[in-house]
Write a protein that holds these residues in place. Structure first.
Motif, short mmCIF file in Angstrom:
data_model
loop_
_atom_site.label_atom_id
_atom_site.label_comp_id
_atom_site.label_asym_id
_atom_site.label_seq_id
_atom_site.Cartn_x
_atom_site.Cartn_y
_atom_site.Cartn_z
N PHE A 23 48.88 36.69 46.16
CA PHE A 23 47.54 36.95 46.70
C PHE A 23 47.53 38.21 47.57
CE2 PHE A 23 46.42 32.52 45.67
CZ PHE A 23 45.22 32.78 45.03
N ALA A 24 48.58 38.42 48.35
CA ALA A 24 48.64 39.60 49.21
C ALA A 24 48.71 40.88 48.38
CB ALA A 24 49.84 39.51 50.15
N ALA A 25 49.39 40.84 47.24
CA ALA A 25 49.53 42.01 46.38
C ALA A 25 48.41 42.10 45.34
CB ALA A 25 50.89 41.98 45.69
N ALA A 26 47.36 41.33 45.51
CA ALA A 26 46.29 41.28 44.51
C ALA A 26 45.38 42.50 44.56
CB ALA A 26 45.47 40.00 44.70
N ARG A 27 45.48 43.31 45.56
CA ARG A 27 44.63 44.50 45.66
C ARG A 27 45.10 45.56 44.68
NH1 ARG A 27 41.48 45.48 50.73
NH2 ARG A 27 41.23 47.53 49.83
N LEU A 28 44.17 46.11 43.96
CA LEU A 28 44.47 47.20 43.06
C LEU A 28 44.49 48.50 43.84
CD1 LEU A 28 42.27 46.36 39.94
CD2 LEU A 28 44.67 45.85 40.33
N ALA A 145 26.91 65.09 42.61
CA ALA A 145 27.73 64.05 41.97
C ALA A 145 28.46 63.17 42.99
CB ALA A 145 28.75 64.70 41.04
N VAL A 146 28.22 63.38 44.27
CA VAL A 146 28.90 62.58 45.30
C VAL A 146 28.35 61.16 45.28
CG1 VAL A 146 29.33 62.33 47.77
CG2 VAL A 146 29.29 64.61 46.74
N ARG A 147 29.21 60.21 44.97
CA ARG A 147 28.79 58.81 44.88
C ARG A 147 29.94 57.91 45.32
NH1 ARG A 147 25.07 61.35 43.44
NH2 ARG A 147 23.36 60.84 42.04
N GLU A 148 29.58 56.66 45.59
CA GLU A 148 30.55 55.61 45.85
C GLU A 148 30.54 54.69 44.64
OE1 GLU A 148 31.36 53.70 49.94
OE2 GLU A 148 29.95 52.37 48.92
N ILE A 149 31.73 54.30 44.17
CA ILE A 149 31.86 53.43 43.01
C ILE A 149 32.46 52.10 43.48
CG2 ILE A 149 32.83 53.18 40.70
CD1 ILE A 149 31.24 55.72 40.86
N GLN A 150 31.84 51.00 43.08
CA GLN A 150 32.39 49.67 43.36
C GLN A 150 33.13 49.18 42.12
OE1 GLN A 150 29.13 47.10 44.46
NE2 GLN A 150 29.48 47.51 46.63
N VAL A 151 34.39 48.81 42.33
CA VAL A 151 35.19 48.27 41.23
C VAL A 151 35.43 46.79 41.52
CG1 VAL A 151 37.40 48.40 40.01
CG2 VAL A 151 36.30 50.49 40.84
N SER A 152 34.99 45.95 40.60
CA SER A 152 35.19 44.51 40.77
C SER A 152 36.18 44.03 39.72
CB SER A 152 33.86 43.75 40.65
OG SER A 152 33.28 43.97 39.39
N TYR A 153 36.92 42.97 40.06
CA TYR A 153 37.92 42.40 39.15
C TYR A 153 38.26 41.00 39.60
CZ TYR A 153 41.19 43.78 42.85
OH TYR A 153 41.82 43.93 44.05
N TYR A 154 39.00 40.29 38.77
CA TYR A 154 39.43 38.92 39.08
C TYR A 154 40.94 38.81 38.95
CZ TYR A 154 34.61 37.37 38.72
OH TYR A 154 33.27 37.20 38.93
N ILE A 155 41.54 38.14 39.90
CA ILE A 155 42.95 37.77 39.83
C ILE A 155 43.01 36.28 40.13
CG2 ILE A 155 45.22 37.98 40.92
CD1 ILE A 155 44.74 40.93 41.18
N TRP A 156 43.63 35.53 39.21
CA TRP A 156 43.71 34.08 39.29
C TRP A 156 42.33 33.45 39.47
CZ3 TRP A 156 48.43 33.42 43.03
CH2 TRP A 156 49.61 33.55 42.30
N GLY A 157 41.34 34.05 38.87
CA GLY A 157 39.98 33.52 38.94
C GLY A 157 39.25 33.83 40.24
N ASN A 158 39.89 34.56 41.14
CA ASN A 158 39.26 34.92 42.41
C ASN A 158 38.70 36.34 42.33
OD1 ASN A 158 39.97 32.52 43.97
ND2 ASN A 158 42.07 33.24 43.70
N PRO A 159 37.44 36.53 42.76
CA PRO A 159 36.83 37.85 42.67
C PRO A 159 37.26 38.78 43.81
CG PRO A 159 35.27 36.30 43.58
CD PRO A 159 36.51 35.51 43.23
N PHE A 160 37.40 40.05 43.48
CA PHE A 160 37.71 41.09 44.46
C PHE A 160 36.80 42.28 44.18
CE2 PHE A 160 41.56 38.64 43.97
CZ PHE A 160 42.04 38.51 45.26
N ILE A 161 36.42 43.00 45.23
CA ILE A 161 35.62 44.22 45.10
C ILE A 161 36.24 45.29 45.98
CG2 ILE A 161 33.38 45.33 45.49
CD1 ILE A 161 32.04 42.68 44.92
N LEU A 162 36.50 46.45 45.37
CA LEU A 162 37.00 47.62 46.10
C LEU A 162 36.05 48.78 45.89
CD1 LEU A 162 40.80 47.49 45.16
CD2 LEU A 162 39.75 46.76 47.29
N LYS A 163 36.09 49.75 46.79
CA LYS A 163 35.23 50.92 46.66
C LYS A 163 36.08 52.18 46.61
CE LYS A 163 31.36 48.80 49.01
NZ LYS A 163 30.44 48.86 50.12
N VAL A 164 35.61 53.15 45.86
CA VAL A 164 36.22 54.47 45.81
C VAL A 164 35.10 55.49 45.93
CG1 VAL A 164 36.21 54.61 43.28
CG2 VAL A 164 37.86 55.94 44.57
N ARG A 165 35.36 56.58 46.63
CA ARG A 165 34.31 57.59 46.89
C ARG A 165 34.67 58.90 46.23
NH1 ARG A 165 29.82 58.34 49.57
NH2 ARG A 165 29.40 60.28 50.64
#
Length: 167
Positions: A23-28, A145-165
């Motif tokens: 779970f701790a290493a679940a961040r992309l 073109a300056v934007r923020e992108i939200q990347v969502s994904y699932y690990i073990w069925g748990n949702p995660f959301i990260l942002k990149v600018r």
């Protein structure tokens, strides 16, 4: 019996530690790679198709502005490329990137839609791997073109959301 109990307790602790580490290493790991406007020829084909889909209410993507589109020369389609790395030991499933809109953005669509694939097919980043994830934005040509992108994904069925600018 004490030895068996001690070994069983040690195995249980190791299993618990591995689970917590998972779970701790679940961040992309995300890195904004590139943003480009689609070439004119490709843009014209896509724009005509998107304009028809928007008018019919049949577009596959996230619609930000529902007013009818004007002429093609007023718009641009931007392609955002994100490097996604998975350093955990569990695959990240159902990756999706969505642009956080600004006024003037019309539509965000996925790389599956852009490549005319099934939009319901899941994008997966296997453990220990990297991949390029793309998302597309139909917007007014006069905007930056300056934007923020939200990347969502699932690990073990748990949702995660990260942002990149970008920018």
């Amino acid at each position: 019996m004490r030895k068996i109990a001690a070994v069983a307790a040690l195995l249980a602790l190791l299993l618990l530690g591995a689970t917590l580490w998972g779970f701790a290493a679940a961040r992309l790991e995300l890195k904004a790679e590139a943003v480009r406007a689609l070439p004119e020829e490709e843009f014209q084909l896509r724009f005509a198709r998107l304009k028809e889909q928007l008018a019919a209410g049949a577009v596959r993507g996230t619609v930000y502005e529902e007013t009818p589109l004007g002429d093609a020369e007023d718009y641009v389609i931007l392609e955002y490329t994100i490097m996604v790395g998975n350093r955990g030991f569990i695959p990240a499933r159902m990756l999706e990137a969505v642009v956080v809109p600004v006024r003037g953005d019309v539509l965000c669509f996925s790389q599956q839609e852009a490549q005319e694939q099934d939009v319901n097919s899941a994008i997966t980043v296997e453990n220990g791997r990297q991949m390029m994830l793309r998302t597309y934005l139909l917007t007014k040509k006069s905007l930056h073109a300056v934007r923020e992108i939200q990347v969502s994904y699932y690990i073990w069925g748990n949702p995660f959301i990260l942002k990149v600018r970008y920018g």
